[in-house]
Design a protein around this motif. Sequence first.
Motif, PDB file in Angstrom:
ATOM      1  N   ALA A   1       0.943  -1.349  -0.076  1.00  0.00           N
ATOM      2  CA  ALA A   1      -0.011   0.039   0.078  1.00  0.00           C
ATOM      3  C   ALA A   1       0.942   1.313  -0.050  1.00  0.00           C
ATOM      4  CB  ALA A   1      -1.135  -0.099   0.980  1.00  0.00           C
ATOM      5  N   GLN A   2       1.897   1.210   0.716  1.00  0.00           N
ATOM      6  CA  GLN A   2       2.984   2.284   0.719  1.00  0.00           C
ATOM      7  C   GLN A   2       3.529   2.733  -0.575  1.00  0.00           C
ATOM      8  OE1 GLN A   2       5.739   1.722   4.052  1.00  0.00           O
ATOM      9  NE2 GLN A   2       3.985   1.580   5.157  1.00  0.00           N
ATOM     10  N   VAL A   3       3.875   1.441  -1.185  1.00  0.00           N
ATOM     11  CA  VAL A   3       4.458   1.520  -2.686  1.00  0.00           C
ATOM     12  C   VAL A   3       3.566   2.309  -3.305  1.00  0.00           C
ATOM     13  CG1 VAL A   3       5.037   0.136  -4.819  1.00  0.00           C
ATOM     14  CG2 VAL A   3       6.146  -0.448  -2.328  1.00  0.00           C
ATOM     15  N   ILE A   4       2.181   1.945  -3.410  1.00  0.00           N
ATOM     16  CA  ILE A   4       0.989   2.436  -4.451  1.00  0.00           C
ATOM     17  C   ILE A   4       0.806   3.785  -3.949  1.00  0.00           C
ATOM     18  CG2 ILE A   4      -1.392   2.282  -4.757  1.00  0.00           C
ATOM     19  CD1 ILE A   4      -1.124  -0.836  -4.553  1.00  0.00           C
ATOM     20  N   ALA A   5       0.743   4.172  -3.028  1.00  0.00           N
ATOM     21  CA  ALA A   5       0.681   5.372  -2.480  1.00  0.00           C
ATOM     22  C   ALA A   5       1.839   6.359  -2.872  1.00  0.00           C
ATOM     23  CB  ALA A   5       0.582   5.584  -1.146  1.00  0.00           C
ATOM     24  N   LYS A   6       3.052   6.174  -2.763  1.00  0.00           N
ATOM     25  CA  LYS A   6       4.128   6.827  -3.284  1.00  0.00           C
ATOM     26  C   LYS A   6       4.036   6.981  -4.837  1.00  0.00           C
ATOM     27  CE  LYS A   6       9.223   7.128  -3.184  1.00  0.00           C
ATOM     28  NZ  LYS A   6      10.494   6.737  -2.786  1.00  0.00           N
ATOM     29  N   THR A   7       3.775   5.935  -5.530  1.00  0.00           N
ATOM     30  CA  THR A   7       4.000   5.832  -7.012  1.00  0.00           C
ATOM     31  C   THR A   7       2.820   6.897  -7.448  1.00  0.00           C
ATOM     32  OG1 THR A   7       4.727   3.604  -7.085  1.00  0.00           O
ATOM     33  CG2 THR A   7       3.876   4.484  -8.939  1.00  0.00           C
ATOM     34  N   LEU A   8       1.634   6.728  -6.851  1.00  0.00           N
ATOM     35  CA  LEU A   8       0.471   7.548  -7.380  1.00  0.00           C
ATOM     36  C   LEU A   8       0.775   8.928  -6.968  1.00  0.00           C
ATOM     37  CD1 LEU A   8      -2.633   5.473  -5.894  1.00  0.00           C
ATOM     38  CD2 LEU A   8      -2.100   6.200  -8.373  1.00  0.00           C
ATOM     39  N   ARG A   9       1.362   9.364  -5.566  1.00  0.00           N
ATOM     40  CA  ARG A   9       1.736  10.873  -5.583  1.00  0.00           C
ATOM     41  C   ARG A   9       2.668  11.320  -6.432  1.00  0.00           C
ATOM     42  NH1 ARG A   9       0.863   9.255   0.420  1.00  0.00           N
ATOM     43  NH2 ARG A   9      -1.144  10.002   0.763  1.00  0.00           N
ATOM     44  N   ILE A  10       3.591  10.551  -6.840  1.00  0.00           N
ATOM     45  CA  ILE A  10       4.953  11.076  -7.435  1.00  0.00           C
ATOM     46  C   ILE A  10       4.567  10.931  -8.979  1.00  0.00           C
ATOM     47  CG2 ILE A  10       7.333  10.884  -8.131  1.00  0.00           C
ATOM     48  CD1 ILE A  10       7.698   9.983  -5.205  1.00  0.00           C
TER      49      ILE A  10
ATOM     50  N   SER B   1      -6.828   5.623  -1.138  1.00  0.00           N
ATOM     51  CA  SER B   1      -7.637   5.039  -0.281  1.00  0.00           C
ATOM     52  C   SER B   1      -8.141   3.788  -0.663  1.00  0.00           C
ATOM     53  CB  SER B   1      -8.817   6.059   0.050  1.00  0.00           C
ATOM     54  OG  SER B   1      -8.325   7.447   0.813  1.00  0.00           O
ATOM     55  N   SER B   2      -8.444   3.823  -2.012  1.00  0.00           N
ATOM     56  CA  SER B   2      -8.932   2.637  -2.732  1.00  0.00           C
ATOM     57  C   SER B   2      -7.923   1.396  -2.891  1.00  0.00           C
ATOM     58  CB  SER B   2      -9.677   2.906  -3.916  1.00  0.00           C
ATOM     59  OG  SER B   2      -8.521   3.039  -5.065  1.00  0.00           O
ATOM     60  N   HIS B   3      -6.716   1.687  -2.235  1.00  0.00           N
ATOM     61  CA  HIS B   3      -5.645   0.657  -2.296  1.00  0.00           C
ATOM     62  C   HIS B   3      -4.929   0.578  -0.842  1.00  0.00           C
ATOM     63  CE1 HIS B   3      -5.828   1.465  -6.652  1.00  0.00           C
ATOM     64  NE2 HIS B   3      -5.451   0.292  -6.791  1.00  0.00           N
ATOM     65  N   SER B   4      -6.017   0.526   0.163  1.00  0.00           N
ATOM     66  CA  SER B   4      -5.497   0.371   1.510  1.00  0.00           C
ATOM     67  C   SER B   4      -4.855  -1.082   1.792  1.00  0.00           C
ATOM     68  CB  SER B   4      -6.492   0.693   2.281  1.00  0.00           C
ATOM     69  OG  SER B   4      -7.669  -0.463   2.409  1.00  0.00           O
TER      70      SER B   4
ATOM     71  N   TRP C   1     -15.004  -9.878 -13.893  1.00  0.00           N
ATOM     72  CA  TRP C   1     -16.672 -10.249 -13.626  1.00  0.00           C
ATOM     73  C   TRP C   1     -17.000 -11.781 -13.503  1.00  0.00           C
ATOM     74  CZ3 TRP C   1     -18.447  -6.183 -11.138  1.00  0.00           C
ATOM     75  CH2 TRP C   1     -17.972  -4.906 -11.550  1.00  0.00           C
ATOM     76  N   GLY C   2     -16.100 -12.498 -13.248  1.00  0.00           N
ATOM     77  CA  GLY C   2     -16.175 -14.012 -13.053  1.00  0.00           C
ATOM     78  C   GLY C   2     -16.287 -14.426 -14.432  1.00  0.00           C
ATOM     79  N   SER C   3     -15.747 -14.131 -15.408  1.00  0.00           N
ATOM     80  CA  SER C   3     -15.529 -14.568 -16.726  1.00  0.00           C
ATOM     81  C   SER C   3     -14.500 -15.669 -16.623  1.00  0.00           C
ATOM     82  CB  SER C   3     -15.544 -13.731 -18.163  1.00  0.00           C
ATOM     83  OG  SER C   3     -15.288 -14.320 -19.060  1.00  0.00           O
ATOM     84  N   LYS C   4     -14.869 -16.706 -17.407  1.00  0.00           N
ATOM     85  CA  LYS C   4     -13.691 -17.795 -17.717  1.00  0.00           C
ATOM     86  C   LYS C   4     -12.954 -17.325 -19.063  1.00  0.00           C
ATOM     87  CE  LYS C   4     -15.011 -20.598 -14.465  1.00  0.00           C
ATOM     88  NZ  LYS C   4     -14.502 -20.385 -13.071  1.00  0.00           N
ATOM     89  N   THR C   5     -13.340 -16.623 -19.708  1.00  0.00           N
ATOM     90  CA  THR C   5     -12.734 -16.249 -21.179  1.00  0.00           C
ATOM     91  C   THR C   5     -12.146 -14.997 -21.361  1.00  0.00           C
ATOM     92  OG1 THR C   5     -14.793 -15.658 -22.078  1.00  0.00           O
ATOM     93  CG2 THR C   5     -14.371 -17.905 -22.268  1.00  0.00           C
ATOM     94  N   GLU C   6     -12.234 -14.015 -20.177  1.00  0.00           N
ATOM     95  CA  GLU C   6     -11.791 -12.865 -19.998  1.00  0.00           C
ATOM     96  C   GLU C   6     -11.267 -12.612 -18.626  1.00  0.00           C
ATOM     97  OE1 GLU C   6     -14.076  -9.679 -22.503  1.00  0.00           O
ATOM     98  OE2 GLU C   6     -15.405 -10.409 -21.051  1.00  0.00           O
ATOM     99  N   SER C   7     -10.437 -11.802 -18.505  1.00  0.00           N
ATOM    100  CA  SER C   7      -9.227 -11.484 -17.248  1.00  0.00           C
ATOM    101  C   SER C   7      -9.191  -9.989 -17.359  1.00  0.00           C
ATOM    102  CB  SER C   7      -8.292 -12.297 -17.298  1.00  0.00           C
ATOM    103  OG  SER C   7      -8.487 -13.682 -16.911  1.00  0.00           O
ATOM    104  N   ILE C   8      -8.785  -9.637 -16.266  1.00  0.00           N
ATOM    105  CA  ILE C   8      -8.211  -8.207 -16.015  1.00  0.00           C
ATOM    106  C   ILE C   8      -7.113  -7.966 -15.045  1.00  0.00           C
ATOM    107  CG2 ILE C   8      -9.844  -7.975 -13.995  1.00  0.00           C
ATOM    108  CD1 ILE C   8     -10.432  -4.977 -15.079  1.00  0.00           C
ATOM    109  N   LEU C   9      -6.132  -7.017 -15.713  1.00  0.00           N
ATOM    110  CA  LEU C   9      -4.912  -6.842 -14.737  1.00  0.00           C
ATOM    111  C   LEU C   9      -5.493  -5.777 -13.823  1.00  0.00           C
ATOM    112  CD1 LEU C   9      -2.461  -6.823 -17.709  1.00  0.00           C
ATOM    113  CD2 LEU C   9      -3.035  -8.771 -16.281  1.00  0.00           C
ATOM    114  N   LEU C  10      -4.731  -5.513 -12.785  1.00  0.00           N
ATOM    115  CA  LEU C  10      -5.160  -4.677 -11.621  1.00  0.00           C
ATOM    116  C   LEU C  10      -4.078  -4.259 -10.975  1.00  0.00           C
ATOM    117  CD1 LEU C  10      -8.667  -6.282 -10.449  1.00  0.00           C
ATOM    118  CD2 LEU C  10      -8.466  -4.177 -12.053  1.00  0.00           C
ATOM    119  N   THR C  11      -4.153  -3.274 -10.148  1.00  0.00           N
ATOM    120  CA  THR C  11      -3.161  -2.962  -9.041  1.00  0.00           C
ATOM    121  C   THR C  11      -1.691  -3.232  -9.788  1.00  0.00           C
ATOM    122  OG1 THR C  11      -4.650  -3.976  -7.730  1.00  0.00           O
ATOM    123  CG2 THR C  11      -2.920  -3.303  -6.738  1.00  0.00           C
ATOM    124  N   ILE C  12      -1.322  -2.642 -10.780  1.00  0.00           N
ATOM    125  CA  ILE C  12       0.068  -2.570 -11.309  1.00  0.00           C
ATOM    126  C   ILE C  12       0.523  -1.224 -10.791  1.00  0.00           C
ATOM    127  CG2 ILE C  12       1.584  -2.900 -13.392  1.00  0.00           C
ATOM    128  CD1 ILE C  12      -0.890  -4.605 -14.445  1.00  0.00           C
TER     129      ILE C  12
END
Length: 155
Positions: A15-24, A40-43, A75-86
Motif C-alpha cells: 500500500a505504501q508503494v502504491i501511495a508513493k507511486t501515485l503521488r509522484i 484510499s482504494s488501495h489500502s 466479472w467472473g468470466s472464464k474467457t476474459e481476465s483483467i489486470l489490476l493494481t500494477i
Amino acid sequence: MVIRRFVEEDADETAQVIAKTLRISNSPDYPAENIEANISSHSPDVLKERAKDANMYVVCDNENVVGCGSITGYWGSKTESILLTIFVLPEYQNKGVGRKIIETLESDEFFLRAKRVEIPASITACEFYKKMGYTYKNNIATPGEDGCIRLEKHR
C-alpha cells in the motif's frame, strides 16, 4: 530482484508503494483529490481482500517491495481476465520492473485461459502498456469517469 506471490504480510508495504507511486508518478496527470481517492482504494485491507480472488504478485529488491500487480477473472468470466493494481516505485521505473510484472501476469493461469485481457490504465501508464502489446479498447483513448483508459489484448 525477485517476483513472488503476495502474502497478507505484504499489504502495508505494498500500500505504501502504491501511495508513493501515485503521488509522484501520477500527479502530473491527475488532480490531488483523485490521487488521494485512489490511494484510499488501495489500502492494506483492500489489497488483502483483492488477493483472495486475484493472483497478486510483488517484486522485491532484497526484502523490500518495489512493485506489484494482479490478475483475476473479468466479472467472473472464464474467457476474459483483467489486470489490476500494477504499480512500480518511481525510482525503479524504466528499469524492467514493470515488464517483469506484465510478463509474470501474462504467464498466470488467469491470463492463459483468457481470450481477452483488459487493463484499466492510468493516463500515465498507457504508453507502457501499448509497448507491451495492449491496444485501446474500442479505439477509445480518453479516460472514463474513473480516470482510467481501457486497454486490452486479444489472444
